[in-house]
Design a protein around this motif. Structure first.
Motif, mmCIF file in Angstrom:
data_model
loop_
_atom_site.group_PDB
_atom_site.id
_atom_site.type_symbol
_atom_site.label_atom_id
_atom_site.label_comp_id
_atom_site.label_asym_id
_atom_site.label_seq_id
_atom_site.Cartn_x
_atom_site.Cartn_y
_atom_site.Cartn_z
ATOM 1 N N LEU A 1 16.552 36.346 33.189
ATOM 2 C CA LEU A 1 15.880 36.502 34.476
ATOM 3 C C LEU A 1 16.784 37.148 35.524
ATOM 4 N N ALA A 2 18.082 36.922 35.426
ATOM 5 C CA ALA A 2 19.008 37.585 36.347
ATOM 6 C C ALA A 2 18.936 39.100 36.165
ATOM 7 N N GLU A 3 18.802 39.549 34.928
ATOM 8 C CA GLU A 3 18.667 40.986 34.677
ATOM 9 C C GLU A 3 17.316 41.509 35.169
ATOM 10 N N TRP A 4 16.267 40.712 35.025
ATOM 11 C CA TRP A 4 14.954 41.120 35.533
ATOM 12 C C TRP A 4 14.989 41.250 37.052
ATOM 13 N N LEU A 5 15.635 40.291 37.712
ATOM 14 C CA LEU A 5 15.732 40.352 39.168
ATOM 15 C C LEU A 5 16.593 41.524 39.622
ATOM 16 N N ALA A 6 17.583 41.891 38.834
ATOM 17 C CA ALA A 6 18.377 43.081 39.164
ATOM 18 C C ALA A 6 17.495 44.321 39.098
ATOM 19 N N ALA B 1 10.647 46.009 55.455
ATOM 20 C CA ALA B 1 10.096 45.225 54.348
ATOM 21 C C ALA B 1 10.853 45.511 53.054
ATOM 22 N N LYS B 2 11.215 46.778 52.839
ATOM 23 C CA LYS B 2 11.991 47.137 51.651
ATOM 24 C C LYS B 2 13.344 46.425 51.642
ATOM 25 N N VAL B 3 14.013 46.469 52.786
ATOM 26 C CA VAL B 3 15.334 45.841 52.877
ATOM 27 C C VAL B 3 15.216 44.329 52.686
ATOM 28 N N ALA B 4 14.207 43.721 53.294
ATOM 29 C CA ALA B 4 14.018 42.273 53.160
ATOM 30 C C ALA B 4 13.719 41.894 51.708
ATOM 31 N N PHE B 5 12.873 42.678 51.043
ATOM 32 C CA PHE B 5 12.533 42.406 49.646
ATOM 33 C C PHE B 5 13.756 42.540 48.749
ATOM 34 N N THR C 1 16.875 42.358 49.580
ATOM 35 C CA THR C 1 17.839 41.306 49.908
ATOM 36 C C THR C 1 17.436 39.982 49.277
ATOM 37 N N ALA C 2 16.159 39.657 49.333
ATOM 38 C CA ALA C 2 15.680 38.412 48.727
ATOM 39 C C ALA C 2 15.884 38.424 47.212
ATOM 40 N N MET C 3 15.560 39.530 46.571
ATOM 41 C CA MET C 3 15.742 39.626 45.120
ATOM 42 C C MET C 3 17.222 39.537 44.745
ATOM 43 N N TYR C 4 18.063 40.183 45.523
ATOM 44 C CA TYR C 4 19.504 40.138 45.259
ATOM 45 C C TYR C 4 20.044 38.719 45.430
ATOM 46 N N THR C 5 19.549 38.012 46.433
ATOM 47 C CA THR C 5 20.002 36.643 46.677
ATOM 48 C C THR C 5 19.622 35.722 45.526
ATOM 49 N N VAL C 6 18.395 35.810 45.070
ATOM 50 C CA VAL C 6 17.949 34.973 43.953
ATOM 51 C C VAL C 6 18.696 35.351 42.676
ATOM 52 N N LYS C 7 18.889 36.656 42.448
ATOM 53 C CA LYS C 7 19.641 37.106 41.270
ATOM 54 C C LYS C 7 21.071 36.580 41.298
ATOM 55 N N SER C 8 21.684 36.605 42.467
ATOM 56 C CA SER C 8 23.048 36.087 42.592
ATOM 57 C C SER C 8 23.094 34.595 42.292
#
Length: 145
Positions: free
Chosen positions: A68-73, A89-93, A95-102
């Protein structure tokens, strides 16, 4: 004079004298090298314990965390966002995906620190399969220049 519960320890690199209380030896689940047993502790105290079924579940859990970390990347790539979307909205999205992936990636790292060989292999294979499926060129519709 020292009592029977205290011992003086002088270490070669440390010239100071310290006093420690002796405690009975307890077996530890911490290993300084990789080991292959199923009796380990992954992420949480007492989990998976000494049950082989729970150990298998822990391996599957670590595998899917890495996958899932690779999917979020892949989801946080700029190409996966609609072209007409608002820049904020792009930046927020992303950033959120990067945070969850991290967060997922750090959980995988913490699991690998258990020094269990099976957990290590589950993490490696999860990342490898996730990369092949989500970011590898073999499964893409278009080539990236």
């Amino acid at each position: 004079m020292l009592s029977s519960k205290n011992v003086v320890v002088v270490e070669a690199w440390n010239t100071t004298t310290t006093t420690q209380t002796q405690t009975p030896h307890r077996p530890s689940l911490l290993h300084p090298t990789f080991y292959w047993g199923y009796n380990c502790q992954v992420l949480f105290s007492g989990w998976p314990g000494s049950d082989r079924g729970m150990y298998a579940l822990a391996l599957i859990f670590v595998f899917f965390l890495a996958f899932l970390a690779e999917w979020l990347a892949r989801c946080s790539d700029a190409s996966s966002i609609k072209q007409g979307a608002d820049k904020l909205a792009k930046v927020a999205f992303r950033t959120a995906m990067y945070t969850v992936k991290s967060g997922f990636s750090y959980l995988v790292i913490l699991a690998v620190v258990s020094f269990n060989g099976g957990v290590f292999l589950a993490a490696i294979f999860g990342h490898a399969l996730g990369f092949a499926v989500f970011r590898g060129r073999a499964f893409r519709n278009r080539d990236i220049q």
